[in-house]
Write an enzyme that holds these catalytic residues in place. Sequence first.
Site, PDB file in Angstrom:
ATOM      1  N   LYS A  23      28.807  60.192  14.192  1.00  0.00           N
ATOM      2  CA  LYS A  23      27.323  60.270  14.353  1.00  0.00           C
ATOM      3  C   LYS A  23      27.021  60.515  15.814  1.00  0.00           C
ATOM      4  O   LYS A  23      27.452  60.500  16.724  1.00  0.00           O
ATOM      5  CB  LYS A  23      26.873  58.793  14.143  1.00  0.00           C
ATOM      6  CG  LYS A  23      27.546  57.784  15.229  1.00  0.00           C
ATOM      7  CD  LYS A  23      26.819  56.378  14.969  1.00  0.00           C
ATOM      8  CE  LYS A  23      27.561  55.238  15.810  1.00  0.00           C
ATOM      9  NZ  LYS A  23      26.977  53.947  16.004  1.00  0.00           N
ATOM     10  N   CYS A  60      22.725  52.530   2.541  1.00  0.00           N
ATOM     11  CA  CYS A  60      23.235  53.922   1.989  1.00  0.00           C
ATOM     12  C   CYS A  60      23.531  53.669   0.396  1.00  0.00           C
ATOM     13  O   CYS A  60      23.513  54.485  -0.294  1.00  0.00           O
ATOM     14  CB  CYS A  60      24.307  54.614   2.711  1.00  0.00           C
ATOM     15  SG  CYS A  60      25.319  53.429   3.762  1.00  0.00           S
ATOM     16  N   GLN A  96      15.307  49.000   8.991  1.00  0.00           N
ATOM     17  CA  GLN A  96      15.714  50.507   9.371  1.00  0.00           C
ATOM     18  C   GLN A  96      14.734  51.493   8.682  1.00  0.00           C
ATOM     19  O   GLN A  96      14.511  51.462   7.572  1.00  0.00           O
ATOM     20  CB  GLN A  96      17.130  50.789   8.840  1.00  0.00           C
ATOM     21  CG  GLN A  96      18.157  50.067   9.575  1.00  0.00           C
ATOM     22  CD  GLN A  96      19.589  50.349   9.192  1.00  0.00           C
ATOM     23  OE1 GLN A  96      19.921  50.533   8.113  1.00  0.00           O
ATOM     24  NE2 GLN A  96      20.419  50.836   9.998  1.00  0.00           N
ATOM     25  N   HIS A 134      23.190  60.239   6.900  1.00  0.00           N
ATOM     26  CA  HIS A 134      22.508  58.982   7.212  1.00  0.00           C
ATOM     27  C   HIS A 134      21.739  59.104   8.347  1.00  0.00           C
ATOM     28  O   HIS A 134      22.137  59.458   9.453  1.00  0.00           O
ATOM     29  CB  HIS A 134      23.310  57.842   7.080  1.00  0.00           C
ATOM     30  CG  HIS A 134      24.431  57.719   6.314  1.00  0.00           C
ATOM     31  ND1 HIS A 134      24.402  56.540   5.395  1.00  0.00           N
ATOM     32  CD2 HIS A 134      25.383  58.233   6.109  1.00  0.00           C
ATOM     33  CE1 HIS A 134      25.655  56.731   4.937  1.00  0.00           C
ATOM     34  NE2 HIS A 134      26.265  57.697   5.013  1.00  0.00           N
ATOM     35  N   HIS A 158      18.344  59.058   3.633  1.00  0.00           N
ATOM     36  CA  HIS A 158      19.607  59.721   3.132  1.00  0.00           C
ATOM     37  C   HIS A 158      19.296  61.026   2.742  1.00  0.00           C
ATOM     38  O   HIS A 158      18.426  61.289   1.871  1.00  0.00           O
ATOM     39  CB  HIS A 158      20.240  58.990   2.281  1.00  0.00           C
ATOM     40  CG  HIS A 158      20.830  57.451   2.896  1.00  0.00           C
ATOM     41  ND1 HIS A 158      20.045  56.486   2.408  1.00  0.00           N
ATOM     42  CD2 HIS A 158      21.732  57.214   3.463  1.00  0.00           C
ATOM     43  CE1 HIS A 158      20.345  55.468   3.043  1.00  0.00           C
ATOM     44  NE2 HIS A 158      21.494  55.941   3.877  1.00  0.00           N
ATOM     45  N   ASP A 204      15.322  54.143   7.465  1.00  0.00           N
ATOM     46  CA  ASP A 204      16.404  55.112   7.071  1.00  0.00           C
ATOM     47  C   ASP A 204      16.098  56.104   6.113  1.00  0.00           C
ATOM     48  O   ASP A 204      14.784  56.435   5.772  1.00  0.00           O
ATOM     49  CB  ASP A 204      17.015  53.891   6.123  1.00  0.00           C
ATOM     50  CG  ASP A 204      18.744  54.462   6.247  1.00  0.00           C
ATOM     51  OD1 ASP A 204      18.970  55.350   6.831  1.00  0.00           O
ATOM     52  OD2 ASP A 204      19.756  53.311   6.264  1.00  0.00           O
ATOM     53  N   ARG A 258      22.702  41.606   9.051  1.00  0.00           N
ATOM     54  CA  ARG A 258      23.888  41.603   9.503  1.00  0.00           C
ATOM     55  C   ARG A 258      24.342  40.623  10.544  1.00  0.00           C
ATOM     56  O   ARG A 258      23.572  40.086  11.226  1.00  0.00           O
ATOM     57  CB  ARG A 258      24.276  43.095  10.612  1.00  0.00           C
ATOM     58  CG  ARG A 258      23.761  44.394   9.834  1.00  0.00           C
ATOM     59  CD  ARG A 258      24.114  45.586  10.715  1.00  0.00           C
ATOM     60  NE  ARG A 258      23.691  46.843   9.832  1.00  0.00           N
ATOM     61  CZ  ARG A 258      23.614  48.032  10.393  1.00  0.00           C
ATOM     62  NH1 ARG A 258      23.940  48.251  11.712  1.00  0.00           N
ATOM     63  NH2 ARG A 258      23.473  48.921   9.693  1.00  0.00           N
TER      64      ARG A 258
END
Length: 635
Positions: A463, A333, A380, A509, A384, A382, A362
């Site tokens: 979320k 992000c 990911q 996200h 946004h 991902d 992570r």
Amino acid sequence: MIKVSLKDGVVKEFEKEVSVYEIAQSISEGLARNACAGIVDGEVQDLRFIVDKDSDVSICTFDDEGGKKAFRHTASHIMAQAIKRLFPETKLAIGPSIAEGFYYDFDRPTPFTEEELIKIQDEMKKIAKENISIERFTLPREKAIELMKEKDEPYKVELIEALPEDAEISFYSQGDFTDLCAGPHLLSTKAVKAVKLMSVAGAYWRGDEKNKMLSRIYGTAYPKASDLEAYLTMLEEAKKRDHRKLGKELKLFALLDEGQGFPFFLPNGMVIKNTLIDYWREIHKKAGYVEVQTPIIMNRELWERSGHWGHYQNNMYTTVIDDVDHAIKPMNCPGGILVYKQDMHSYRDLPIRMGELGIVHRHEKSGALHGLMRVRSFTQDDAHIFMTEEQIRGEIKNVVELIDSVYKLFGFKYHVELSTRPENSMGSDEAWEVATEGLRGALEDMNMKYVVNEGDGAFYGPKIDFHLEDSIGRTWQCGTIQLDMNLPERFDLEYTDKDGSKKRPVMIHRVCFGSIERFIGILIEHFAGQFPTWLSPVQVKILPISEKFEDYAVKVNEELSEAGFRTAVDFRAEKIGYKIREARNERVPYIIVVGEKDLEAGKVSLRSRAGEEGQKDLSEVIERIAKEIKERANS
RNA sequence: GCUGGUGUGGCGCAGUGGUAGCGCAAUUGAUUCGUAAUCAAUAGGCCAGGGGUUCAAAUCCCCUCACCAGCUCCA
């Protein structure tokens, strides 16, 4: 006179108050024998529950969720009773029923051994045979505490002390054994015949890692031995599709000591990963997304500003470059936000849907790692979305539909959870409230079923999570949609509204696959390695019957490759049965055999997953496979 | 990270104090074959790593590491 409405509109009248069990008896003796619990006016109740007013009643057997729970809960009490008989010094903690059985947590100096488990199981069978009747009674809180102190059960005392002052505490006793319990339970131990203790594991008292670790025994129970057998066989079958086992067999990925939790993708696995990514790009382009890529490493200042340095540091890997602290990104992000800030934005630009296939790292606790499902480095899918407040619901709906279409393609079932503000989080209560209600409202607009997961949101926003099942029923979070009003604030994001004023955009996200690695793990188990043709690393394998037909095999292969398929030819001097066996073990969807007869006829012999299909024209085969791939059909 | 279990050729396993074995895979040779395993030969292991007990350790003891199950935590 009490009127009891049963299912199918049947109404029975009773002169005076009546127990659920008696109602079952009044229907039929057979039903009463199988009854495990009842549902009275929508609430699951004990068979002993007294119906003293007009009510809707249905009887639960083992085949109903409520009945199954009562049955397995009784099994867990029988296990505790067996343990108290065999090892009286053991202290009892809690023992509920769970999805596939039950467990009970015990405190004793040493954990249970395999041999002890067998002894306990035998004792449980004895207790069932003894047909001990199970009685329910209640005590006021003080008396309840006294009773448990007398029995020297400190965990039970602690449980009761946590209940309200004026509570009536219910207990169940069976022979020499009494346990604190809300119920419901069966009327006797007799029905619990088919039990199996599955495993012993450690578990923290009250699920808190600061507390003492207790010894937990998992077990399962069925009314019939044949059902238990069927369940155990199913488990065996499920183990065969474990993605770690198949990943090794099919040479998809490797997990090596040289990088604990950092998966290696082998050529076959990479085909699957890339094919998923191709698909992802295609549907996101259609849905109006653009794609960016942001750096893996960024400096400390950025992570402090985003709040990760403060709220997520335990999970972040850091490094020093030219004496400046940097972090390897655990999320995409902040990078996406910096991209947004590269430009001035008008309300006309919004929503901006910005995708990124971001590799994040992570730090997970070593014990949490699990094949591809839980790793320390993953991709990911991902995106946004930057938008105005008015656009929130519409955008969430778009994303939910996109995720749903992806899961439907593979035939996945999933469940949805709404996770709310956690303890370690940032931002104002108002922002959290607006964001949480935004998500909840979108779910409700769409009539989606969801469960609320209190306190499980991200540190910057609430979320919606999408959970998929693995082969043995464990669920894994894959898709998620997070609504964020905090990061736009922290990074001072803006757009210019109609009236020329500067406004703050809201940010979503979201991921569909979640982690491509985890998603592939789920896919492997879901398909037991038999991927749909469009995802299969090798789509067609050509097997010449002998060396004499190699030239023909090469020609057939050229045509298939030309048509765009992923192919392989097995040139080895092996018998055709052997080559077929191997190709099938590789889960290749289409096998083409070429020999004398095919060469003469100018055709090929086809074998699909359904079996031998006989001679066909190659053009016909190409057309069929091409269609299947184009439609991404699940074979 | 915690509790318990496991760790033997590439893979799957046997071996509980006396010189490390099986099957598959691999390599080489023979076989040229019609729908789930052709035959033979060859090669391959500091028994996870380290320390200890013993005349002798894959085997017994201690420590470390990894993996597995569960807990905690999470995509």
